[in-house]
Enzyme design. Structure first.
Site, PDB file in Angstrom:
ATOM      1  N   GLN A  39      88.320  57.281 -44.403  1.00 42.82           N
ATOM      2  CA  GLN A  39      88.991  58.483 -43.884  1.00 42.82           C
ATOM      3  C   GLN A  39      88.537  58.744 -42.439  1.00 42.82           C
ATOM      4  OE1 GLN A  39      91.191  60.651 -45.410  1.00 42.82           O
ATOM      5  NE2 GLN A  39      91.155  59.977 -47.536  1.00 42.82           N
ATOM      6  N   ASP A  75      93.801  64.017 -55.938  1.00 38.75           N
ATOM      7  CA  ASP A  75      94.408  63.871 -57.269  1.00 38.75           C
ATOM      8  C   ASP A  75      93.749  64.628 -58.412  1.00 38.75           C
ATOM      9  OD1 ASP A  75      95.375  60.407 -56.607  1.00 38.75           O
ATOM     10  OD2 ASP A  75      96.358  62.306 -56.140  1.00 38.75           O
ATOM     11  N   ASP A  79      92.611  58.939 -57.486  1.00 37.66           N
ATOM     12  CA  ASP A  79      93.188  58.749 -58.829  1.00 37.66           C
ATOM     13  C   ASP A  79      92.088  58.414 -59.845  1.00 37.66           C
ATOM     14  OD1 ASP A  79      95.072  57.498 -56.654  1.00 37.66           O
ATOM     15  OD2 ASP A  79      96.405  58.101 -58.267  1.00 37.66           O
TER      16      ASP A  79
HETATM   17  O1  RIB Z   1      98.705  61.702 -50.069  1.00 37.81           O
HETATM   18  C1  RIB Z   1      97.656  61.595 -50.998  1.00 37.81           C
HETATM   19  C2  RIB Z   1      98.107  60.873 -52.220  1.00 37.81           C
HETATM   20  O2  RIB Z   1      98.517  59.551 -51.881  1.00 37.81           O
HETATM   21  C3  RIB Z   1      96.987  60.690 -53.266  1.00 37.81           C
HETATM   22  O3  RIB Z   1      97.551  60.685 -54.538  1.00 37.81           O
HETATM   23  C4  RIB Z   1      96.424  59.347 -52.925  1.00 37.81           C
HETATM   24  O4  RIB Z   1      95.821  58.719 -54.067  1.00 37.81           O
HETATM   25  C5  RIB Z   1      97.667  58.598 -52.533  1.00 37.81           C
HETATM   26  O5  RIB Z   1      98.307  58.159 -53.732  1.00 37.81           O
HETATM   27 CA    CA Z   2      97.164  58.720 -55.962  1.00 40.54          CA
END
Ligand code: RIB
Ligand code: CA
Length: 308
Positions: A225, A238, A15
């Site tokens: 991750q 995003d 984001d």
């Molecule tokens: O699944 C990915 C989404 O979930 C992205 O927007 C991440 O920021 C979380 O909000």
């Molecule tokens: Ca997000």
């Protein structure tokens, strides 16, 4: 003509980069940011949004949205985004403060007071759904909704569901059945844009304040991750919502019917995408089916270079 947008987000590492792209005044008119709970609690996602905007000198109203989903219990995603929701970068004290309005009210006011507003959503859809219920007049005024969420195939929070939709599937049900034109950018596409070490070192070479933030945040994002999903690099989900507004060749969309599973069973929050039109239901959504990966990283690099 540059587009008017409102960004509803739950920062969140990816984001934060969507906010960065949206702050490019020569490409887009960011009317305001409404903050969603999701990756972390609303208190944390709100301060993250304020920190990122302030650090990048993006001077727009930032309003705190809903703390909880409409029906189900709140979930967060600390495993990926950390305790703060944006681990990895020490932001200076923000220069600006929050808008006095609730995030839902910021969405309503922005749409009622401006024409042709595009709603960009990169978190759970609680704020937008409640804005539609609080002021139904906004539905016919929204130009389109571009959202990161769902998938034509498996989820990332359950076998069936992607995080943003699963956090508040009832809200997603309201939005997807509102009649507003929707572009849905799901995991089937965003899993193709992995912010690899090669990408990070490419952006690090820009050597400005934005690239420093990007580099430090992405290194932590990737580490989390790796630990959570065992993948080498994280999907930078995003910013794809903003990238497709700058360049309509970055993402390929297909029109179809999408239904949100709001039964509280094992598929709760699944986006049932009727890719082959089996059910012949009205098409309520343009679903992302492919992304030009090279062009995507060019858009990210252009965004980072915008900030001195
Ligand atoms: O699944 C990915 C989404 O979930 C992205 O927007 C991440 O920021 C979380 O909000
Ligand atoms: Ca997000």
């Amino acid at each position: 003509m540059i587009k008017n947008i409102v960004l509803d987000c739950d920062p969140g590492h990816d984001d934060a980069i969507a906010i960065l792209l949206a702050g490019q005044k020569d490409k887009i008119n960011l009317l305001g940011i409404s903050v969603a709970a999701g990756n972390q609690t609303i208190k944390k996602t709100a301060i993250n949004a304020l920190n990122v905007a302030s650090y990048l000198n993006i001077d727009v109203p930032i309003a705190i949205g809903c703390e909880f989903p409409i029906v189900k219990e709140r979930v967060i995603c600390a495993s990926i985004h950390g305790e703060s929701g944006l681990d990895g970068f020490d932001f200076p004290k923000p220069k600006q403060s929050f808008d006095k309005r609730h995030g839902v009210q910021l969405i309503i006011d922005s749409i009622m007071n401006n024409d042709d507003v595009t709603m960009v959503c990169t978190g759970p859809l609680t704020n937008l759904a409640l804005a539609m219920r609080l002021e139904p007049k906004i539905v016919s005024r929204i130009k389109e909704i571009v959202l990161m969420g769902g998938s034509i195939d498996n989820g990332n929070t359950s076998p069936a569901a992607e995080f943003n939709i699963m956090c508040d599937a009832e809200a997603a049900h309201i939005v997807f059945n509102s009649g507003v034109s929707i572009k849905m950018i799901g995991l089937n596409v965003t899993r193709k844009v992995l912010v690899s070490d090669k990408v990070i070192s490419r952006m690090e070479k820009i050597n400005n304040s934005a690239s420093e933030m990007f580099t430090k945040l992405m290194k932590v994002f990737n580490e989390n991750q790796r630990k959570t999903f065992g993948i080498e690099a994280g999907p930078l989900h995003d910013p794809a919502t903003i990238a497709c507004l700058f360049d309509d060749k970055v993402i390929k969309f297909q029109s179809m019917n999408v239904e949100i599973d709001i039964n509280h069973g094992s598929s709760y929050g699944r986006t049932n995408c009727d890719v082959f039109d089996y059910l012949h239901k009205p098409h309520n959504c343009l679903v992302a089916m492919d992304i030009d990966v090279n062009r995507y990283w060019d858009v990210i690099e252009e965004g980072l270079r915008y900030y001195k």
